[in-house]
Design a protein around this motif. Structure first.
Motif, short mmCIF file in Angstrom:
data_model
loop_
_atom_site.label_atom_id
_atom_site.label_comp_id
_atom_site.label_asym_id
_atom_site.label_seq_id
_atom_site.Cartn_x
_atom_site.Cartn_y
_atom_site.Cartn_z
N ASN A 41 0.80 -1.23 0.00
CA ASN A 41 0.00 0.00 0.00
C ASN A 41 0.84 1.28 0.00
O ASN A 41 0.32 2.36 -0.20
CB ASN A 41 -0.93 0.04 1.22
CG ASN A 41 -0.17 0.29 2.50
OD1 ASN A 41 0.72 -0.46 2.85
ND2 ASN A 41 -0.53 1.34 3.20
N TYR A 42 2.12 1.19 0.21
CA TYR A 42 2.97 2.38 0.28
C TYR A 42 4.14 2.13 -0.67
O TYR A 42 5.13 1.54 -0.31
CB TYR A 42 3.46 2.59 1.71
CG TYR A 42 4.02 3.96 2.00
CD1 TYR A 42 5.37 4.22 1.85
CD2 TYR A 42 3.20 4.99 2.42
CE1 TYR A 42 5.89 5.47 2.12
CE2 TYR A 42 3.70 6.23 2.70
CZ TYR A 42 5.05 6.48 2.55
OH TYR A 42 5.56 7.72 2.82
N ASP A 43 3.98 2.57 -1.91
CA ASP A 43 4.89 2.13 -2.96
C ASP A 43 6.34 2.48 -2.67
O ASP A 43 6.67 3.55 -2.20
CB ASP A 43 4.48 2.75 -4.30
CG ASP A 43 5.32 2.18 -5.41
OD1 ASP A 43 6.27 2.85 -5.81
OD2 ASP A 43 5.05 1.05 -5.83
N ASN A 44 7.22 1.54 -2.97
CA ASN A 44 8.61 1.62 -2.55
C ASN A 44 9.48 2.46 -3.48
O ASN A 44 10.63 2.73 -3.16
CB ASN A 44 9.19 0.21 -2.48
CG ASN A 44 8.25 -0.73 -1.78
OD1 ASN A 44 7.81 -0.46 -0.68
ND2 ASN A 44 7.90 -1.83 -2.41
N ALA A 53 5.77 -10.18 -0.40
CA ALA A 53 5.74 -8.76 -0.02
C ALA A 53 4.73 -7.96 -0.83
O ALA A 53 4.09 -7.04 -0.31
CB ALA A 53 7.13 -8.14 -0.17
N SER A 54 4.55 -8.29 -2.10
CA SER A 54 3.64 -7.50 -2.94
C SER A 54 2.18 -7.66 -2.56
O SER A 54 1.34 -6.88 -3.00
CB SER A 54 3.83 -7.88 -4.41
OG SER A 54 3.43 -9.21 -4.65
N SER A 55 1.86 -8.66 -1.74
CA SER A 55 0.47 -8.87 -1.31
C SER A 55 0.22 -8.41 0.12
O SER A 55 -0.91 -8.45 0.60
CB SER A 55 0.10 -10.35 -1.44
OG SER A 55 0.87 -11.14 -0.55
N ILE A 56 1.26 -7.94 0.81
CA ILE A 56 1.12 -7.51 2.20
C ILE A 56 0.65 -6.07 2.24
O ILE A 56 1.21 -5.20 1.56
CB ILE A 56 2.45 -7.65 2.96
CG1 ILE A 56 2.88 -9.13 3.01
CG2 ILE A 56 2.35 -7.09 4.37
CD1 ILE A 56 4.26 -9.34 3.57
N THR A 58 -0.18 0.09 -13.77
CA THR A 58 0.76 0.19 -12.65
C THR A 58 0.29 -0.64 -11.46
O THR A 58 1.09 -1.25 -10.76
CB THR A 58 0.98 1.65 -12.22
OG1 THR A 58 -0.28 2.27 -11.93
CG2 THR A 58 1.68 2.45 -13.30
N LYS A 59 -1.02 -0.67 -11.25
CA LYS A 59 -1.55 -1.48 -10.15
C LYS A 59 -1.25 -2.96 -10.37
O LYS A 59 -0.98 -3.71 -9.43
CB LYS A 59 -3.06 -1.26 -10.02
CG LYS A 59 -3.67 -1.97 -8.83
CD LYS A 59 -5.15 -1.62 -8.68
CE LYS A 59 -5.76 -2.30 -7.47
NZ LYS A 59 -7.21 -1.96 -7.30
N GLN A 60 -1.25 -3.36 -11.62
CA GLN A 60 -1.01 -4.77 -11.94
C GLN A 60 0.45 -5.16 -11.79
O GLN A 60 0.77 -6.26 -11.33
CB GLN A 60 -1.47 -5.05 -13.38
CG GLN A 60 -1.28 -6.51 -13.80
CD GLN A 60 -1.74 -6.75 -15.24
OE1 GLN A 60 -2.25 -5.84 -15.91
NE2 GLN A 60 -1.57 -7.97 -15.70
N TYR A 61 1.38 -4.23 -12.12
CA TYR A 61 2.79 -4.61 -12.23
C TYR A 61 3.73 -3.96 -11.21
O TYR A 61 4.75 -4.54 -10.86
CB TYR A 61 3.31 -4.26 -13.64
CG TYR A 61 2.77 -5.14 -14.72
CD1 TYR A 61 3.35 -6.38 -15.00
CD2 TYR A 61 1.68 -4.74 -15.49
CE1 TYR A 61 2.86 -7.19 -16.01
CE2 TYR A 61 1.17 -5.55 -16.50
CZ TYR A 61 1.77 -6.77 -16.75
OH TYR A 61 1.28 -7.58 -17.74
N LEU A 62 3.43 -2.74 -10.77
CA LEU A 62 4.44 -1.94 -10.08
C LEU A 62 4.89 -2.56 -8.76
O LEU A 62 6.10 -2.67 -8.48
CB LEU A 62 3.93 -0.51 -9.85
CG LEU A 62 4.95 0.47 -9.28
CD1 LEU A 62 6.21 0.53 -10.14
CD2 LEU A 62 4.34 1.86 -9.16
#
Length: 522
Positions: free
Chosen positions: A229-232, A292-295, A473-477
């Motif tokens: 939820n907090y893009d890296n 991590a991408s699903s947390i 971006t929601k799908q891949y980022l």
């Protein structure tokens, strides 16, 4: 005991004059000065004004914001309502939604036209620009001037200008540090254990030996805390020498150190490729969780000692104290980028009033109080004295946990002071933090400003393309920035889909508006 400060209106109406004349001399002497008063008005749209909050019609305001669920939220709400009832004859319903569901919930509510009053909004969550584009937020200019003069005066005009879209303010600034450098925060016990020296470090790659020691010796501890939820990447654009334009994740950034502002697709830059390559390597080495991408929230696991560090962390005076309050561990921090005031940082945390609010005036009165009433602000940030915290040095405003209470046992520790009102009204988490508010204000005043500070991108000409690229971006980022997927295989697909969704058109529109804005300032 809180000193009662009833809010009087400065009016010339005959009714007001009559009531003031009838007041006893003692009450007249206790009346606040004009500079301390506010100007509440009946929220039902009536033009009649009153001298006492009790003369206002009672209303309940609803407030939505993200965070980690708090067991004693209802107790804090009840205490806040004692203040709000006295000051503006209102009560507040606090709706704290967990990080993972907050944005989706707000999108559903806004799309359905549900009636509510206040919400947290920012470029990085519950997207400010998208909320404005779809008409979910009220313009606040007149409301700020009339009902929140202290809030308006506390924030520099250049920062207010950063919120403007088509010349209007749609978000009330939650005033805090705006000259934000980015870097790392690391648990002190682990840093001490492995004799980690952050003082000479300037980039993430230098952390690898430390992370490797943790993987080898501390089973059950993941070196890096990343979450979806907090893009890296996008939130820490200055670390990569760039700044965002409009929505943080939308295609089209610019380099800060270039003499001319030239918009580029940040996802096609060497900086992005180097970052996601590093994250993929670290994921393979076990420095990042495979999922991590699903947390959506790492707070509980951090409290349980399952993480060692935050990377891409906003470093500021007092950050260590906030981290200790939130997670229960001592931390050390190090900034890897220079403090810089950018539009993205200036509007990184705001409170908006919903277009569906039935009481926008009273909602703005709440915003004024959460920015100016220290009792109310600290209730929302820290909870109830004696139950959720105690003063360890009341004169200096230093708080700690009640004796014998462990961090995980406290029923209210949101650790999100930055999300509400004016953070400079807050308590300190330790003696070492005393004076950090003054240091932060000084940092804000002395930091260099981005060349585009105050420019706000108008998304209307490319709304369709922004929606389409946001879906990509929601799908891949998140998968790329957490190292979950191989960038050599996935990045080309990501870039191709961004291009097909209209990334080039968005960048061109951003460049056009920037050029026009720069020309208008000459």
């Amino acid at each position: 005991m809180r000193k009662r400060k009833p809010m009087f209106l400065l009016l010339s109406a005959l009714l007001m004059m009559t009531m003031v004349t009838a007041a006893c001399t003692k009450k007249e002497e206790a009346k606040p000065s004009a500079s301390e008063s506010s100007s509440p008005q009946k929220s039902a749209g009536a033009s009649e004004q009153a001298s006492e909050p009790s003369a206002l019609e009672p209303v309940e305001l609803t407030y939505y914001f993200p965070g980690t669920p708090q067991r004693d939220l209802a107790l804090v709400e009840a205490e806040m309502n004692k203040i709000l009832k006295e000051k503006i004859n209102a009560t507040i319903k606090l709706n704290l939604l967990d990080w993972g569901s907050f944005e989706q919930k707000m999108n559903v509510m806004s799309g359905a036209g549900d009636s509510f009053d206040l919400m947290f909004t920012a470029p990085w969550i519950n997207n400010y620009y998208q909320n404005v584009a779809k008409g979910a937020l009220l313009p606040l200019d007149d409301l700020l001037d009339q009902y929140a003069p202290k809030t308006k005066a506390a924030v520099p005009q250049s920062v207010w200008d950063s919120t403007k879209i088509n010349g209007k303010i749609y978000g009330s600034i939650n005033w805090q540090i705006v000259a934000m450098p980015y870097g790392v925060s690391i648990r002190k016990d682990l840093a001490d254990k492995y004799k980690l020296d952050l003082s000479q470090m300037t980039k993430y790659e230098q952390l690898e030996p430390f992370f490797e020691q943790i993987v080898q010796n501390d089973k059950g501890v993941t070196p890096m805390s990343f979450q979806n939820n907090y893009d890296n990447f996008t939130v820490q654009a200055p670390y990569f020498g760039m700044d965002t334009i409009g929505e943080d994740a939308s295609p089209g950034w610019y380099y800060l150190n270039k003499p001319e502002v030239k918009v580029v697709n940040q996802y096609a830059t060497p900086e992005f490729k180097q970052f996601i390559d590093l994250m993929y390597q670290w994921n393979q080495k076990g420095y990042i969780r495979k999922d991590a991408s699903s947390i959506t929230d790492t707070t509980s696991d951090f409290k349980a000692g399952k993480y060692a560090a935050n990377v891409g962390f906003p470093v500021k005076p007092g950050a260590e104290g906030e981290l200790k309050t939130r997670y229960g561990f001592e931390f050390v921090t190090k900034a890897f980028s220079q403090p810089l005031i950018t539009t993205g940082r200036a509007i990184a945390t705001m409170t908006g009033i919903s277009k569906t609010s039935k009481n926008p005036e009273r909602a703005m009165m709440f915003i004024e109080l959460i920015n100016s009433d220290k009792d109310l602000y600290n209730l929302l940030c820290h909870g109830i004295e004696g139950k959720h915290y105690v003063f360890t040095n009341k004169d200096k405003g230093v708080i700690g946990l009640p004796e014998g209470v462990k961090p995980e046992e406290v029923g209210y520790t949101p650790g999100t002071d930055w999300m509400f009102g004016n953070q400079f009204n807050g308590f300190y988490a330790s003696e070492a933090d005393v004076g950090n508010w003054d240091k932060t204000i000084e940092l804000n005043n002395q930091a260099v400003s981005s060349s585009l500070l105050g420019f706000n991108f108008n998304p209307d000409p490319v709304k369709t393309e922004l929606t389409q690229t946001a879906s990509v971006t929601k799908q891949y980022l998140s998968a790329l920035t957490t190292g979950t997927v191989d960038p050599n295989k996935v990045l080309p697909t990501f870039l191709d889909k961004l291009k097909a969704a209209g990334a080039d058109k968005i960048a061109a529109e951003k460049q056009k508006q920037i050029d026009e804005w720069i020309s208008s300032k000459k």
